[in-house]
Design a protein around this motif. Structure first.
Motif, PDB file in Angstrom:
ATOM      1  N   ASP A   1       8.292   6.165  16.158  1.00  0.00           N
ATOM      2  CA  ASP A   1       9.398   7.324  15.645  1.00  0.00           C
ATOM      3  C   ASP A   1       9.120   7.443  14.481  1.00  0.00           C
ATOM      4  N   GLU A   2      10.124   8.016  13.771  1.00  0.00           N
ATOM      5  CA  GLU A   2      10.132   8.536  12.400  1.00  0.00           C
ATOM      6  C   GLU A   2      10.062   7.166  11.551  1.00  0.00           C
ATOM      7  N   ALA A   3      11.028   6.200  11.860  1.00  0.00           N
ATOM      8  CA  ALA A   3      10.992   5.004  11.203  1.00  0.00           C
ATOM      9  C   ALA A   3      10.039   4.241  10.996  1.00  0.00           C
ATOM     10  N   ILE A   4       9.378   4.180  12.101  1.00  0.00           N
ATOM     11  CA  ILE A   4       8.166   3.097  11.906  1.00  0.00           C
ATOM     12  C   ILE A   4       7.078   3.836  11.260  1.00  0.00           C
ATOM     13  N   LEU A   5       6.923   5.108  11.371  1.00  0.00           N
ATOM     14  CA  LEU A   5       5.906   6.057  10.682  1.00  0.00           C
ATOM     15  C   LEU A   5       6.034   5.911   9.170  1.00  0.00           C
ATOM     16  N   LYS A   6       7.537   5.988   8.641  1.00  0.00           N
ATOM     17  CA  LYS A   6       7.416   5.681   7.264  1.00  0.00           C
ATOM     18  C   LYS A   6       7.197   4.328   6.788  1.00  0.00           C
ATOM     19  N   GLN A   7       7.843   3.368   7.489  1.00  0.00           N
ATOM     20  CA  GLN A   7       7.335   1.828   7.225  1.00  0.00           C
ATOM     21  C   GLN A   7       5.901   1.829   7.237  1.00  0.00           C
ATOM     22  N   LEU A   8       5.007   2.211   8.097  1.00  0.00           N
ATOM     23  CA  LEU A   8       3.649   2.133   8.293  1.00  0.00           C
ATOM     24  C   LEU A   8       3.113   2.852   7.083  1.00  0.00           C
ATOM     25  N   ASP A   9       3.457   3.883   6.660  1.00  0.00           N
ATOM     26  CA  ASP A   9       2.938   4.813   5.484  1.00  0.00           C
ATOM     27  C   ASP A   9       3.046   4.157   4.244  1.00  0.00           C
ATOM     28  N   ASP A  10       4.237   3.497   4.074  1.00  0.00           N
ATOM     29  CA  ASP A  10       4.529   2.623   2.829  1.00  0.00           C
ATOM     30  C   ASP A  10       3.628   1.336   2.966  1.00  0.00           C
ATOM     31  N   ALA A  11       3.635   0.650   3.956  1.00  0.00           N
ATOM     32  CA  ALA A  11       2.869  -0.454   4.098  1.00  0.00           C
ATOM     33  C   ALA A  11       1.323  -0.188   3.761  1.00  0.00           C
ATOM     34  N   LEU A  12       0.792   0.919   4.363  1.00  0.00           N
ATOM     35  CA  LEU A  12      -0.720   1.367   4.101  1.00  0.00           C
ATOM     36  C   LEU A  12      -0.903   1.660   2.599  1.00  0.00           C
ATOM     37  N   GLU A  13      -0.034   2.138   2.283  1.00  0.00           N
ATOM     38  CA  GLU A  13      -0.175   2.295   0.460  1.00  0.00           C
ATOM     39  C   GLU A  13      -0.135   1.265  -0.294  1.00  0.00           C
ATOM     40  N   ALA A  14       0.517   0.222   0.074  1.00  0.00           N
ATOM     41  CA  ALA A  14       0.666  -1.163  -0.521  1.00  0.00           C
ATOM     42  C   ALA A  14      -0.580  -2.087  -0.235  1.00  0.00           C
ATOM     43  N   ARG A  15      -0.857  -2.062   1.308  1.00  0.00           N
ATOM     44  CA  ARG A  15      -1.931  -3.225   1.614  1.00  0.00           C
ATOM     45  C   ARG A  15      -3.239  -2.563   1.941  1.00  0.00           C
ATOM     46  N   GLU A  16      -3.313  -1.230   2.449  1.00  0.00           N
ATOM     47  CA  GLU A  16      -4.474  -0.321   2.937  1.00  0.00           C
ATOM     48  C   GLU A  16      -4.835  -0.825   4.294  1.00  0.00           C
ATOM     49  N   LEU A  17      -4.893  -2.164   4.495  1.00  0.00           N
ATOM     50  CA  LEU A  17      -5.287  -2.776   5.904  1.00  0.00           C
ATOM     51  C   LEU A  17      -4.051  -3.278   6.754  1.00  0.00           C
ATOM     52  N   ILE A  18      -3.942  -3.083   7.891  1.00  0.00           N
ATOM     53  CA  ILE A  18      -2.699  -3.629   8.652  1.00  0.00           C
ATOM     54  C   ILE A  18      -2.791  -4.104  10.150  1.00  0.00           C
ATOM     55  N   LYS A  19      -2.469  -5.083  10.500  1.00  0.00           N
ATOM     56  CA  LYS A  19      -2.460  -5.360  11.881  1.00  0.00           C
ATOM     57  C   LYS A  19      -1.244  -5.173  12.531  1.00  0.00           C
ATOM     58  N   ILE A  20      -1.197  -4.476  13.855  1.00  0.00           N
ATOM     59  CA  ILE A  20       0.002  -4.293  14.501  1.00  0.00           C
ATOM     60  C   ILE A  20      -0.044  -4.628  15.958  1.00  0.00           C
ATOM     61  N   ASN A  21       1.026  -5.134  16.318  1.00  0.00           N
ATOM     62  CA  ASN A  21       1.215  -5.741  17.700  1.00  0.00           C
ATOM     63  C   ASN A  21       1.693  -4.524  18.397  1.00  0.00           C
ATOM     64  N   VAL A  22       1.316  -4.040  19.707  1.00  0.00           N
ATOM     65  CA  VAL A  22       1.832  -3.166  20.605  1.00  0.00           C
ATOM     66  C   VAL A  22       2.423  -4.016  21.820  1.00  0.00           C
TER      67      VAL A  22
ATOM     68  N   LYS B   1      -3.449   2.826  -6.030  1.00  0.00           N
ATOM     69  CA  LYS B   1      -4.148   1.565  -6.667  1.00  0.00           C
ATOM     70  C   LYS B   1      -4.988   0.863  -5.341  1.00  0.00           C
ATOM     71  N   PRO B   2      -6.295   1.634  -5.387  1.00  0.00           N
ATOM     72  CA  PRO B   2      -7.154   1.045  -4.259  1.00  0.00           C
ATOM     73  C   PRO B   2      -7.530  -0.385  -4.314  1.00  0.00           C
ATOM     74  N   LYS B   3      -7.568  -1.130  -3.351  1.00  0.00           N
ATOM     75  CA  LYS B   3      -7.563  -2.789  -3.362  1.00  0.00           C
ATOM     76  C   LYS B   3      -8.914  -3.008  -2.889  1.00  0.00           C
ATOM     77  N   ILE B   4      -9.216  -2.482  -1.572  1.00  0.00           N
ATOM     78  CA  ILE B   4     -10.208  -2.736  -0.889  1.00  0.00           C
ATOM     79  C   ILE B   4     -11.603  -2.001  -1.092  1.00  0.00           C
ATOM     80  N   LYS B   5     -12.736  -2.615  -1.604  1.00  0.00           N
ATOM     81  CA  LYS B   5     -13.767  -1.827  -1.932  1.00  0.00           C
ATOM     82  C   LYS B   5     -14.884  -1.794  -0.795  1.00  0.00           C
ATOM     83  N   LEU B   6     -14.993  -0.335  -0.332  1.00  0.00           N
ATOM     84  CA  LEU B   6     -15.774  -0.553   0.766  1.00  0.00           C
ATOM     85  C   LEU B   6     -17.339  -0.263   0.284  1.00  0.00           C
ATOM     86  N   ILE B   7     -18.382  -0.919   0.768  1.00  0.00           N
ATOM     87  CA  ILE B   7     -19.750  -0.756   0.522  1.00  0.00           C
ATOM     88  C   ILE B   7     -20.390   0.570   1.216  1.00  0.00           C
TER      89      ILE B   7
END
Length: 96
Positions: free
Chosen positions: A28-49, A89-95
């Motif tokens: 839903d919209e609430a989880i999309l907002k939280q994931l969007d914020d988390a992606l901006e902060a962490r870049e890589l996220i693990k989610i349990n479905v 602020k990109p944190k993960i450097k992809l080769i």
């Protein structure tokens, strides 16, 4: 994204903890907002479905990638991993 980059991100995700769960409310919209914020902060996220969501991790990954403009890295078992480079602020450097 190349296979090497995807493999590198998968290796990083192996040691990560799950920080979100998709449950009976689905995506839903609430989880999309939280994931969007988390992606901006962490870049890589693990989610349990959870089974109560009515989705497989692959289906959830496809929906999230479409809505959040991110990359689906892995969907195994009940877990999925997504990645999006931070705009500020990109944190993960992809080769290449």
């Amino acid at each position: 994204m190349t296979g090497k980059q995807r493999a590198y991100l998968r290796s990083m995700a192996n040691t990560m903890e799950v920080i979100f769960q998709i449950g009976k409310n689905g995506i839903d919209e609430a989880i999309l907002k939280q994931l969007d914020d988390a992606l901006e902060a962490r870049e890589l996220i693990k989610i349990n479905v959870l089974e109560s969501s009515g989705m497989t991790p692959r289906e959830a990954s496809d929906v999230l990638c479409e809505k959040l403009n991110c990359e689906g890295i892995q969907a195994i078992g009940k877990k999925l991993v997504i990645y999006r480079q931070s705009r500020k602020k990109p944190k993960i450097k992809l080769i290449n």
